[in-house]
Scaffold this motif. Structure first.
Motif, PDB file in Angstrom:
ATOM      1  N   GLN A  34      42.243  32.282  99.862  1.00  0.00           N
ATOM      2  CA  GLN A  34      43.089  33.160  99.042  1.00  0.00           C
ATOM      3  C   GLN A  34      43.255  34.529  99.680  1.00  0.00           C
ATOM      4  OE1 GLN A  34      41.633  33.983  95.110  1.00  0.00           O
ATOM      5  NE2 GLN A  34      42.026  31.889  94.434  1.00  0.00           N
ATOM      6  N   GLN A  37      45.560  34.354 102.598  1.00  0.00           N
ATOM      7  CA  GLN A  37      46.928  34.249 102.105  1.00  0.00           C
ATOM      8  C   GLN A  37      47.435  35.626 101.665  1.00  0.00           C
ATOM      9  OE1 GLN A  37      48.756  31.215 101.549  1.00  0.00           O
ATOM     10  NE2 GLN A  37      50.474  32.551 101.046  1.00  0.00           N
ATOM     11  N   ASP A  41      50.595  37.639 103.034  1.00  0.00           N
ATOM     12  CA  ASP A  41      51.689  38.051 102.137  1.00  0.00           C
ATOM     13  C   ASP A  41      51.960  39.549 102.268  1.00  0.00           C
ATOM     14  OD1 ASP A  41      51.894  35.499 101.179  1.00  0.00           O
ATOM     15  OD2 ASP A  41      50.782  35.874  99.323  1.00  0.00           O
ATOM     16  N   LYS A 201      56.288  30.093  88.168  1.00  0.00           N
ATOM     17  CA  LYS A 201      55.950  30.841  89.383  1.00  0.00           C
ATOM     18  C   LYS A 201      55.876  32.350  89.216  1.00  0.00           C
ATOM     19  CE  LYS A 201      59.093  27.736  91.544  1.00  0.00           C
ATOM     20  NZ  LYS A 201      60.249  27.743  92.432  1.00  0.00           N
ATOM     21  N   ASN A 204      52.791  34.400  90.011  1.00  0.00           N
ATOM     22  CA  ASN A 204      52.239  34.394  91.368  1.00  0.00           C
ATOM     23  C   ASN A 204      52.494  35.725  92.060  1.00  0.00           C
ATOM     24  OD1 ASN A 204      51.619  31.755  90.874  1.00  0.00           O
ATOM     25  ND2 ASN A 204      53.272  30.903  92.128  1.00  0.00           N
ATOM     26  N   ARG A 205      51.556  36.105  92.910  1.00  0.00           N
ATOM     27  CA  ARG A 205      51.702  37.357  93.665  1.00  0.00           C
ATOM     28  C   ARG A 205      52.966  37.343  94.503  1.00  0.00           C
ATOM     29  NH1 ARG A 205      45.840  36.977  96.145  1.00  0.00           N
ATOM     30  NH2 ARG A 205      47.044  35.554  97.409  1.00  0.00           N
ATOM     31  N   TYR A 207      55.914  36.991  93.832  1.00  0.00           N
ATOM     32  CA  TYR A 207      57.027  36.100  93.493  1.00  0.00           C
ATOM     33  C   TYR A 207      58.125  36.847  92.722  1.00  0.00           C
ATOM     34  CZ  TYR A 207      59.870  32.212  92.351  1.00  0.00           C
ATOM     35  OH  TYR A 207      60.953  31.384  92.270  1.00  0.00           O
ATOM     36  N   SER A 225      51.506  39.559  88.073  1.00  0.00           N
ATOM     37  CA  SER A 225      50.175  39.148  88.565  1.00  0.00           C
ATOM     38  C   SER A 225      49.123  40.149  88.120  1.00  0.00           C
ATOM     39  CB  SER A 225      50.110  39.055  90.096  1.00  0.00           C
ATOM     40  OG  SER A 225      51.349  38.864  90.666  1.00  0.00           O
TER      41      SER A 225
END
Ligand code: ADP
Length: 262
Positions: A34, A37, A41, A201, A204-205, A207, A225
């Motif tokens: 995580q 990721q 991002d 969705k 979600n971070r 998004y 988020s």
């Protein structure tokens, strides 16, 4: 990468220990994944504004000295991008902090009536073009265990979104009620709405439903988020009901403070 321990086919303490060890390892690996990721991002999100500023600096270097128009435009555009980055960095810090809240520690007790009244009157002041209706069905002095500024932050994220994604109906309804063992707050708008696939969705971070358009509105895709992390840190729930074209309802729920905890 770490090796899991061979699973022992035994039901005694050692077998249990190995199983616990492996579960811990799995959780750690999921966490590391995580974090990787997240770093990926973040780099991705910062690349666009950095490239934009770089482009303008190149323009300035080449033509800025002779062309006052280039000078003015490029400086203004760069400042705007820098502001966006500042906002993005602040939101990323908020998200990281929201992930680190430890509700085991004794924390503040917050009066929901007070926070809602204050936040709504602030929002009415800042956004005078919106009609904000507040249906207050809270029992007097409804208390929850949460930092006051965290509740404020969640409310502001939801109300800001309701206004950002509104269409021509500039109206917002906030409902609050005290139930048996929880408090419920609903923020309803009559804006563009969210399709069922997107609803899965949006928490979600990073998004965003419409990347290009929300960029104009200044959205980084982090607000929800942050809200979700904050709400869940206090054993609350956040959910959405929405229909494309007719608007959205975001609901948050928190467990009520029990009397003996007062
Ligand atoms: P942002 O900073 O981009 O608004 P959020 O995490 O708060 O990020 O929201 C994620 C996405 O969910 C938004 O980009 C938007 O597309 C959608 N969204 C959030 N709230 C609403 C709303 N009230 N109405 C319609 N769409 C919404």
């Amino acid at each position: 990468s770490q090796e899991r321990m061979p699973v022992l086919k035994r039901n005694d303490e050692l077998g249990e220990l190995v199983q616990n060890f492996n579960q811990m390892l799995d959780r750690m690996q999921a966490y590391i994944q995580q974090q990787k990721q997240f770093v990926g991002d973040v780099s991705h999100e910062l690349r666009t504004p950095v490239a934009v500023v770089q482009g303008h600096l190149n323009l300035l270097e080449r033509w800025g000295k002779d062309d006052p128009e280039v000078l003015e435009e490029s400086i203004e555009a760069s400042l705007q991008e820098i502001n966006r980055m500042k906002h993005l960095i602040q939101e990323m810090l908020d998200l990281t902090r929201a992930e680190q809240i430890d509700v085991q520690f004794p924390n503040e007790v917050t009066n929901v009536n007070e926070v809602l009244n204050r936040t709504i009157s602030d929002m009415r002041m800042i956004h005078q073009d919106f009609v904000i209706t507040y249906n207050d069905a809270l029992k007097p002095d409804t208390m929850i265990k949460m930092y006051r500024n965290h509740l404020e932050q969640v409310l502001i994220i939801l109300m800001d979104n309701a206004m950002k994604y509104s269409t021509d109906r500039k109206e917002l309804i906030v409902d609050a009620s005290t139930e048996e063992d929880k408090v419920e707050i609903i923020v309803q708008d009559f804006g563009e709405g969210i399709s069922p696939e997107e609803q899965k969705k949006i928490f979600n971070r990073f998004y965003r439903v419409d990347k290009a358009r929300t960029r104009e509105k200044g959205g980084n895709g982090l607000g929800l988020s942050i809200a979700q992390k904050l709400v869940e840190s206090y054993h609350g729930k956040i959910s959405v009901i929405s229909e494309l074209g007719s608007g959205s309802k975001f609901k948050i729920e928190f467990p009520l403070l029990k009397d003996e905890e007062d």
